[in-house]
Design a protein around this motif. Structure first.
Motif, PDB file in Angstrom:
ATOM      1  N   VAL A 175      28.132 111.916  67.547  1.00  8.79           N
ATOM      2  CA  VAL A 175      28.042 111.114  68.763  1.00  8.79           C
ATOM      3  C   VAL A 175      26.689 110.401  68.769  1.00  8.79           C
ATOM      4  O   VAL A 175      25.671 110.999  68.436  1.00  8.79           O
ATOM      5  CB  VAL A 175      28.145 112.004  70.029  1.00  8.79           C
ATOM      6  CG1 VAL A 175      27.939 111.193  71.289  1.00  8.79           C
ATOM      7  CG2 VAL A 175      29.469 112.732  70.067  1.00  8.79           C
ATOM      8  N   VAL A 176      26.697 109.143  69.141  1.00 18.68           N
ATOM      9  CA  VAL A 176      25.447 108.403  69.286  1.00 18.68           C
ATOM     10  C   VAL A 176      25.539 107.523  70.526  1.00 18.68           C
ATOM     11  O   VAL A 176      26.577 106.943  70.818  1.00 18.68           O
ATOM     12  CB  VAL A 176      25.130 107.562  68.020  1.00 18.68           C
ATOM     13  CG1 VAL A 176      26.127 106.468  67.801  1.00 18.68           C
ATOM     14  CG2 VAL A 176      23.731 106.994  68.083  1.00 18.68           C
ATOM     15  N   VAL A 198      18.441 100.694  70.229  1.00 18.39           N
ATOM     16  CA  VAL A 198      17.577 101.864  70.099  1.00 18.39           C
ATOM     17  C   VAL A 198      18.445 103.090  70.377  1.00 18.39           C
ATOM     18  O   VAL A 198      19.169 103.134  71.382  1.00 18.39           O
ATOM     19  CB  VAL A 198      16.413 101.804  71.114  1.00 18.39           C
ATOM     20  CG1 VAL A 198      15.583 103.063  71.060  1.00 18.39           C
ATOM     21  CG2 VAL A 198      15.567 100.578  70.882  1.00 18.39           C
ATOM     22  N   ILE A 199      18.408 104.081  69.488  1.00 13.72           N
ATOM     23  CA  ILE A 199      19.188 105.302  69.689  1.00 13.72           C
ATOM     24  C   ILE A 199      18.505 106.130  70.775  1.00 13.72           C
ATOM     25  O   ILE A 199      17.321 106.449  70.674  1.00 13.72           O
ATOM     26  CB  ILE A 199      19.316 106.102  68.389  1.00 13.72           C
ATOM     27  CG1 ILE A 199      20.138 105.297  67.377  1.00 13.72           C
ATOM     28  CG2 ILE A 199      19.955 107.461  68.648  1.00 13.72           C
ATOM     29  CD1 ILE A 199      20.239 105.914  66.008  1.00 13.72           C
ATOM     30  N   ILE A 200      19.277 106.482  71.818  1.00 17.62           N
ATOM     31  CA  ILE A 200      18.727 107.282  72.918  1.00 17.62           C
ATOM     32  C   ILE A 200      19.265 108.712  72.904  1.00 17.62           C
ATOM     33  O   ILE A 200      18.729 109.584  73.562  1.00 17.62           O
ATOM     34  CB  ILE A 200      18.986 106.613  74.282  1.00 17.62           C
ATOM     35  CG1 ILE A 200      20.475 106.378  74.505  1.00 17.62           C
ATOM     36  CG2 ILE A 200      18.187 105.327  74.402  1.00 17.62           C
ATOM     37  CD1 ILE A 200      20.832 105.848  75.884  1.00 17.62           C
ATOM     38  N   PHE A 201      20.355 108.948  72.124  1.00 17.07           N
ATOM     39  CA  PHE A 201      20.897 110.293  71.958  1.00 17.07           C
ATOM     40  C   PHE A 201      21.728 110.304  70.684  1.00 17.07           C
ATOM     41  O   PHE A 201      22.465 109.358  70.417  1.00 17.07           O
ATOM     42  CB  PHE A 201      21.785 110.694  73.135  1.00 17.07           C
ATOM     43  CG  PHE A 201      22.430 112.045  72.961  1.00 17.07           C
ATOM     44  CD1 PHE A 201      21.750 113.192  73.306  1.00 17.07           C
ATOM     45  CD2 PHE A 201      23.704 112.168  72.431  1.00 17.07           C
ATOM     46  CE1 PHE A 201      22.329 114.442  73.141  1.00 17.07           C
ATOM     47  CE2 PHE A 201      24.296 113.409  72.264  1.00 17.07           C
ATOM     48  CZ  PHE A 201      23.603 114.549  72.613  1.00 17.07           C
ATOM     49  N   GLN A 202      21.594 111.386  69.898  1.00 15.31           N
ATOM     50  CA  GLN A 202      22.388 111.521  68.686  1.00 15.31           C
ATOM     51  C   GLN A 202      22.667 112.990  68.456  1.00 15.31           C
ATOM     52  O   GLN A 202      21.795 113.837  68.648  1.00 15.31           O
ATOM     53  CB  GLN A 202      21.632 110.945  67.490  1.00 15.31           C
ATOM     54  CG  GLN A 202      22.416 111.002  66.203  1.00 15.31           C
ATOM     55  CD  GLN A 202      21.695 110.295  65.074  1.00 15.31           C
ATOM     56  OE1 GLN A 202      20.809 109.480  65.297  1.00 15.31           O
ATOM     57  NE2 GLN A 202      22.070 110.615  63.859  1.00 15.31           N
ATOM     58  N   SER A 203      23.907 113.295  68.050  1.00 14.97           N
ATOM     59  CA  SER A 203      24.291 114.671  67.764  1.00 14.97           C
ATOM     60  C   SER A 203      25.332 114.670  66.658  1.00 14.97           C
ATOM     61  O   SER A 203      26.219 113.824  66.640  1.00 14.97           O
ATOM     62  CB  SER A 203      24.871 115.335  69.013  1.00 14.97           C
ATOM     63  OG  SER A 203      25.310 116.639  68.732  1.00 14.97           O
ATOM     64  N   GLY A 204      25.225 115.598  65.739  1.00 15.35           N
ATOM     65  CA  GLY A 204      26.233 115.747  64.679  1.00 15.35           C
ATOM     66  C   GLY A 204      26.017 114.792  63.521  1.00 15.35           C
ATOM     67  O   GLY A 204      24.955 114.231  63.335  1.00 15.35           O
TER      68      GLY A 204
END
Length: 51
Positions: free
Chosen positions: A21-22, A39-45
């Motif tokens: 997820v991004v 700009v990436i504000i959250f990333q998981s996995g």
């Protein structure tokens, strides 16, 4: 999402459902068709390499 905080909150709920997820944010001016780089504000996995 209409705000950065809502995008982060929504993305935090998704990692159990998806391999990755991004959430990204960028400034945009639709009137002239221009936008800033994301700009990436959250990333998981796991995320594929964008190149």
């Amino acid at each position: 999402m209409d705000t950065e905080e809502r995008a982060k909150r929504g993305a935090r709920l998704m990692p159990d459902q998806y391999a990755g997820v991004v959430a990204r944010s960028r400034e945009a001016d639709p009137g002239i068709g221009e936008s800033s780089p994301a700009v990436i504000i959250f990333q998981s996995g796991e995320m594929p390499d964008p190149e």
